[in-house]
Scaffold this motif. Structure first.
Motif, PDB file in Angstrom:
ATOM      1  N   GLY A  60      27.524   2.373  16.059  1.00  0.00           N
ATOM      2  CA  GLY A  60      26.558   2.624  14.986  1.00  0.00           C
ATOM      3  C   GLY A  60      26.355   1.443  14.060  1.00  0.00           C
TER       4      GLY A  60
ATOM      5  N   LEU B  15      25.600  -2.647  13.480  1.00  0.00           N
ATOM      6  CA  LEU B  15      25.012  -3.820  14.141  1.00  0.00           C
ATOM      7  C   LEU B  15      25.384  -5.141  13.467  1.00  0.00           C
ATOM      8  N   HIS B  16      26.202  -5.068  12.419  1.00  0.00           N
ATOM      9  CA  HIS B  16      26.577  -6.301  11.705  1.00  0.00           C
ATOM     10  C   HIS B  16      27.558  -7.098  12.561  1.00  0.00           C
ATOM     11  N   ASP B  17      27.220  -8.376  12.796  1.00  0.00           N
ATOM     12  CA  ASP B  17      28.158  -9.144  13.634  1.00  0.00           C
ATOM     13  C   ASP B  17      28.471 -10.541  13.122  1.00  0.00           C
TER      14      ASP B  17
ATOM     15  N   GLY C 290      30.330 -11.506  10.502  1.00  0.00           N
ATOM     16  CA  GLY C 290      31.764 -11.599  10.220  1.00  0.00           C
ATOM     17  C   GLY C 290      32.596 -11.520  11.486  1.00  0.00           C
TER      18      GLY C 290
ATOM     19  N   SER D  38      35.591  -4.312  13.848  1.00  0.00           N
ATOM     20  CA  SER D  38      34.910  -4.700  12.619  1.00  0.00           C
ATOM     21  C   SER D  38      33.929  -3.602  12.231  1.00  0.00           C
TER      22      SER D  38
ATOM     23  N   LEU E 179      31.019  -2.799   8.874  1.00  0.00           N
ATOM     24  CA  LEU E 179      30.431  -3.230   7.596  1.00  0.00           C
ATOM     25  C   LEU E 179      29.846  -2.061   6.802  1.00  0.00           C
TER      26      LEU E 179
ATOM     27  N   THR F 173      30.174   1.891   5.353  1.00  0.00           N
ATOM     28  CA  THR F 173      31.132   2.977   5.068  1.00  0.00           C
ATOM     29  C   THR F 173      30.924   4.112   6.079  1.00  0.00           C
TER      30      THR F 173
ATOM     31  N   GLY G 253      36.360  -6.022   7.845  1.00  0.00           N
ATOM     32  CA  GLY G 253      34.957  -5.814   7.467  1.00  0.00           C
ATOM     33  C   GLY G 253      34.918  -5.486   5.986  1.00  0.00           C
TER      34      GLY G 253
ATOM     35  N   ALA H  93      42.769  -7.553   8.119  1.00  0.00           N
ATOM     36  CA  ALA H  93      42.543  -8.878   7.548  1.00  0.00           C
ATOM     37  C   ALA H  93      41.276  -8.861   6.712  1.00  0.00           C
ATOM     38  N   GLU H  94      41.375  -9.528   5.580  1.00  0.00           N
ATOM     39  CA  GLU H  94      40.259  -9.544   4.635  1.00  0.00           C
ATOM     40  C   GLU H  94      39.178 -10.536   5.060  1.00  0.00           C
TER      41      GLU H  94
ATOM     42  N   CYS I 178      38.175 -14.160   7.962  1.00  0.00           N
ATOM     43  CA  CYS I 178      38.429 -14.684   9.313  1.00  0.00           C
ATOM     44  C   CYS I 178      39.646 -15.596   9.366  1.00  0.00           C
TER      45      CYS I 178
HETATM   46 CO1  B1M Z   1      23.435  -4.700   6.204  1.00  0.00          CO
HETATM   47  N1  B1M Z   1      24.445  -3.711   4.856  1.00  0.00           N
HETATM   48  N2  B1M Z   1      22.558  -3.029   6.753  1.00  0.00           N
HETATM   49  N3  B1M Z   1      22.429  -5.822   7.393  1.00  0.00           N
HETATM   50  N4  B1M Z   1      24.139  -6.157   5.297  1.00  0.00           N
HETATM   51  C1  B1M Z   1      25.437  -4.465   4.102  1.00  0.00           C
HETATM   52  C2  B1M Z   1      26.796  -4.419   4.791  1.00  0.00           C
HETATM   53  C3  B1M Z   1      25.428  -3.700   2.709  1.00  0.00           C
HETATM   54  C4  B1M Z   1      26.740  -3.835   1.918  1.00  0.00           C
HETATM   55  C5  B1M Z   1      24.214  -4.177   1.873  1.00  0.00           C
HETATM   56  C6  B1M Z   1      24.091  -3.446   0.554  1.00  0.00           C
HETATM   57  O1  B1M Z   1      23.677  -2.339   0.494  1.00  0.00           O
HETATM   58  N5  B1M Z   1      24.514  -4.093  -0.510  1.00  0.00           N
HETATM   59  C7  B1M Z   1      25.106  -2.251   3.155  1.00  0.00           C
HETATM   60  C8  B1M Z   1      26.308  -1.376   3.511  1.00  0.00           C
HETATM   61  C9  B1M Z   1      26.610  -0.358   2.457  1.00  0.00           C
HETATM   62  C10 B1M Z   1      27.814   0.413   2.869  1.00  0.00           C
HETATM   63  O2  B1M Z   1      27.763   1.199   3.770  1.00  0.00           O
HETATM   64  N6  B1M Z   1      28.935   0.141   2.196  1.00  0.00           N
HETATM   65  C11 B1M Z   1      24.228  -2.514   4.359  1.00  0.00           C
HETATM   66  C12 B1M Z   1      23.286  -1.577   4.885  1.00  0.00           C
HETATM   67  C13 B1M Z   1      23.153  -0.274   4.127  1.00  0.00           C
HETATM   68  C14 B1M Z   1      22.538  -1.832   6.048  1.00  0.00           C
HETATM   69  C15 B1M Z   1      21.522  -0.929   6.705  1.00  0.00           C
HETATM   70  C16 B1M Z   1      21.892   0.563   6.786  1.00  0.00           C
HETATM   71  C17 B1M Z   1      20.196  -1.137   5.960  1.00  0.00           C
HETATM   72  C18 B1M Z   1      19.072  -0.251   6.410  1.00  0.00           C
HETATM   73  O3  B1M Z   1      18.623  -0.372   7.514  1.00  0.00           O
HETATM   74  N7  B1M Z   1      18.723   0.646   5.534  1.00  0.00           N
HETATM   75  C19 B1M Z   1      21.388  -1.545   8.125  1.00  0.00           C
HETATM   76  C20 B1M Z   1      22.390  -0.940   9.091  1.00  0.00           C
HETATM   77  C21 B1M Z   1      22.163  -1.420  10.479  1.00  0.00           C
HETATM   78  C22 B1M Z   1      23.307  -0.996  11.360  1.00  0.00           C
HETATM   79  O4  B1M Z   1      24.305  -1.669  11.391  1.00  0.00           O
HETATM   80  N8  B1M Z   1      23.151   0.118  12.062  1.00  0.00           N
HETATM   81  C23 B1M Z   1      21.754  -2.965   7.828  1.00  0.00           C
HETATM   82  C24 B1M Z   1      21.251  -4.035   8.562  1.00  0.00           C
HETATM   83  C25 B1M Z   1      21.552  -5.369   8.317  1.00  0.00           C
HETATM   84  C26 B1M Z   1      20.911  -6.531   9.047  1.00  0.00           C
HETATM   85  C27 B1M Z   1      20.634  -6.257  10.525  1.00  0.00           C
HETATM   86  C28 B1M Z   1      19.609  -6.860   8.357  1.00  0.00           C
HETATM   87  C29 B1M Z   1      21.894  -7.695   8.747  1.00  0.00           C
HETATM   88  C30 B1M Z   1      22.980  -7.851   9.818  1.00  0.00           C
HETATM   89  C31 B1M Z   1      22.723  -9.054  10.709  1.00  0.00           C
HETATM   90  C32 B1M Z   1      23.913  -9.317  11.579  1.00  0.00           C
HETATM   91  O5  B1M Z   1      25.070  -9.103  11.262  1.00  0.00           O
HETATM   92  N9  B1M Z   1      23.593  -9.869  12.724  1.00  0.00           N
HETATM   93  C33 B1M Z   1      22.577  -7.180   7.489  1.00  0.00           C
HETATM   94  C34 B1M Z   1      23.290  -8.009   6.597  1.00  0.00           C
HETATM   95  C35 B1M Z   1      23.225  -9.494   6.876  1.00  0.00           C
HETATM   96  C36 B1M Z   1      24.021  -7.490   5.507  1.00  0.00           C
HETATM   97  C37 B1M Z   1      24.713  -8.236   4.366  1.00  0.00           C
HETATM   98  C38 B1M Z   1      23.620  -8.800   3.480  1.00  0.00           C
HETATM   99  C39 B1M Z   1      25.616  -9.378   4.769  1.00  0.00           C
HETATM  100  C40 B1M Z   1      26.737  -9.003   5.750  1.00  0.00           C
HETATM  101  C41 B1M Z   1      27.409 -10.255   6.222  1.00  0.00           C
HETATM  102  O6  B1M Z   1      27.116 -10.765   7.291  1.00  0.00           O
HETATM  103  N10 B1M Z   1      28.304 -10.827   5.376  1.00  0.00           N
HETATM  104  C42 B1M Z   1      25.556  -7.103   3.680  1.00  0.00           C
HETATM  105  C43 B1M Z   1      25.623  -7.245   2.171  1.00  0.00           C
HETATM  106  C44 B1M Z   1      26.756  -8.127   1.760  1.00  0.00           C
HETATM  107  O7  B1M Z   1      27.807  -8.150   2.353  1.00  0.00           O
HETATM  108  N11 B1M Z   1      26.547  -8.826   0.695  1.00  0.00           N
HETATM  109  C45 B1M Z   1      24.987  -5.874   4.248  1.00  0.00           C
HETATM  110  C46 B1M Z   1      28.944 -12.112   5.659  1.00  0.00           C
HETATM  111  C47 B1M Z   1      30.114 -11.903   6.601  1.00  0.00           C
HETATM  112  C48 B1M Z   1      30.719 -13.251   6.931  1.00  0.00           C
HETATM  113  O8  B1M Z   1      31.079 -11.134   5.925  1.00  0.00           O
HETATM  114  O9  B1M Z   1      30.896  -9.290   7.613  1.00  0.00           O
HETATM  115  O10 B1M Z   1      32.297  -9.021   5.506  1.00  0.00           O
HETATM  116  P1  B1M Z   1      31.769  -9.862   6.588  1.00  0.00           P
HETATM  117  O11 B1M Z   1      32.988 -10.478   7.426  1.00  0.00           O
HETATM  118  C49 B1M Z   1      34.122 -11.086   6.834  1.00  0.00           C
HETATM  119  C50 B1M Z   1      35.256 -10.123   6.509  1.00  0.00           C
HETATM  120  O12 B1M Z   1      34.824  -8.814   6.231  1.00  0.00           O
HETATM  121  C51 B1M Z   1      36.188 -10.230   7.667  1.00  0.00           C
HETATM  122  O13 B1M Z   1      36.045 -11.586   8.080  1.00  0.00           O
HETATM  123  C52 B1M Z   1      34.674 -11.969   7.929  1.00  0.00           C
HETATM  124  C53 B1M Z   1      34.604 -13.446   7.642  1.00  0.00           C
HETATM  125  O14 B1M Z   1      35.448 -13.845   6.609  1.00  0.00           O
HETATM  126  N12 B1M Z   1      36.044  -9.398   8.846  1.00  0.00           N
HETATM  127  C54 B1M Z   1      37.110  -9.101   9.635  1.00  0.00           C
HETATM  128  C55 B1M Z   1      34.951  -8.851   9.400  1.00  0.00           C
HETATM  129  N13 B1M Z   1      35.264  -8.204  10.508  1.00  0.00           N
HETATM  130  C56 B1M Z   1      36.578  -8.346  10.700  1.00  0.00           C
HETATM  131  C57 B1M Z   1      37.415  -7.900  11.723  1.00  0.00           C
HETATM  132  C58 B1M Z   1      38.773  -8.211  11.643  1.00  0.00           C
HETATM  133  C59 B1M Z   1      39.277  -8.933  10.577  1.00  0.00           C
HETATM  134  C60 B1M Z   1      38.455  -9.388   9.561  1.00  0.00           C
HETATM  135  O15 B1M Z   1      39.661  -7.835  12.581  1.00  0.00           O
HETATM  136  C61 B1M Z   1      39.219  -7.310  13.787  1.00  0.00           C
END
Ligand code: B1M
Length: 212
Positions: free
Chosen positions: A99, A101-103, A105, A147, A149, A151, A179, A196-197, A199
């Motif tokens: 469910g 699609l975030h990739d 991180g 991973s 992203l 809730t 995530g 892990a918080e 990468c």
């Molecule tokens: Co989305 N999105 N998104 N999104 N998106 C968030 C996550 C959100 C917080 C934005 C917001 O509302 N402020 C919110 C989630 C709210 C929640 O549930 N808490 C959200 C939402 C709601 C949605 C949609 C539902 C929006 C919609 O359609 N209405 C939708 C869902 C789609 C789906 O997945 N089914 C959606 C879609 C998208 C895009 C497709 C547009 C795009 C994703 C593109 C992609 O990934 N290819 C996107 C993006 C880019 C984001 C934000 C802006 C950025 C996420 C990101 O890449 N961060 C995000 C808002 C935000 O975070 N500011 C948001 C950078 C990345 C490097 O960090 O992924 O945290 P992160 O990874 C870190 C750590 O977490 C950790 O290491 C990484 C690097 O240090 N880590 C791990 C991650 N995985 C790990 C695994 C491990 C260990 C560590 O071990 C296995």
């Protein structure tokens, strides 16, 4: 030899892929053992940057650029290390849960794990519980990395854990999750060993899990 290795480390830390390639080639020609180039040159470079990242003194673009530089060096060494099994700290099956699609991180975690000697089978995004279980068997995984992203999708993590348990695999694999919405408390609450918080910490955590 020391000067080659120090230069390689600094070039990785700076993300200078051309310099990495140049000095790795020079070191190989100069007779430096490939494993030393890896462990005393490339790896310390990415670790230094990982430390800066954890301290908030380096940012994601730098991690990406340095990871690319590191990988250029690793690819140059790969033929020399192939078959030695030295460069395999363990096998991680990695994916973003169903469910979700975030990739971005997840891909960073993959790059860091690969750069630090793990074999990674990347299942991509929207990975079903069955796919995680099947891949754990197919790849003889040491670690399952999940991973999430959203809730809304965090809830698939305990489902995968339960399915691994049902298939009798739970005592063979460790599980690491991460995530933005994931916390250590959540990991504890669903009974997984690893969290892990970011990468850089994912590398430390995977290394720790391999010792359990
Ligand atoms: Co989305 N999105 N998104 N999104 N998106 C968030 C996550 C959100 C917080 C934005 C917001 O509302 N402020 C919110 C989630 C709210 C929640 O549930 N808490 C959200 C939402 C709601 C949605 C949609 C539902 C929006 C919609 O359609 N209405 C939708 C869902 C789609 C789906 O997945 N089914 C959606 C879609 C998208 C895009 C497709 C547009 C795009 C994703 C593109 C992609 O990934 N290819 C996107 C993006 C880019 C984001 C934000 C802006 C950025 C996420 C990101 O890449 N961060 C995000 C808002 C935000 O975070 N500011 C948001 C950078 C990345 C490097 O960090 O992924 O945290 P992160 O990874 C870190 C750590 O977490 C950790 O290491 C990484 C690097 O240090 N880590 C791990 C991650 N995985 C790990 C695994 C491990 C260990 C560590 O071990 C296995």
């Amino acid at each position: 030899m020391e000067s080659y290795l120090g230069t390689i480390s600094r070039a990785v830390e700076k993300g200078d892929d051309k310099q990495v390639l140049k000095i790795v080639r020079a070191a190989l020609t100069g007779g430096v053992p490939p494993i030393d180039i890896l462990e005393k040159g490339l790896v310390p470079g990415i670790q230094a940057l990982g430390k800066l990242f954890k301290e908030g003194q380096a940012y994601l673009p730098e991690i990406l650029i340095s990871t690319r530089a590191m990988n250029r060096g690793v690819e140059e060494l790969r033929p020399y290390l192939a078959g030695t099994n030295i460069y395999n700290k363990g096998t991680v099956v990695l994916g973003t849960v169903e469910g979700d699609l975030h990739d971005i991180g997840k891909n960073l975690v993959k790059l860091m794990l690969k750069s630090n000697g793990f074999n990674v089978a990347d299942l991509g995004t929207d990975v079903s519980t069955e796919s995680f279980v099947r891949a754990a068997q197919e790849h003889s995984a040491d670690i399952i990395g999940m991973s999430a992203l959203l809730t809304m999708t965090m809830g698939y993590m305990p489902k995968v854990t339960e399915a691994l348990e049902q298939e009798g695999l739970r005592n063979k694999v460790k599980i690491m999750i991460g995530g933005a919405p994931i916390t250590r408390e959540f990991a504890d609450s669903i009974g997984v060993e690893g969290f892990a918080e970011d990468c850089a910490s994912a590398v430390d955590e995977a290394t720790r899990l391999m010792t359990l």
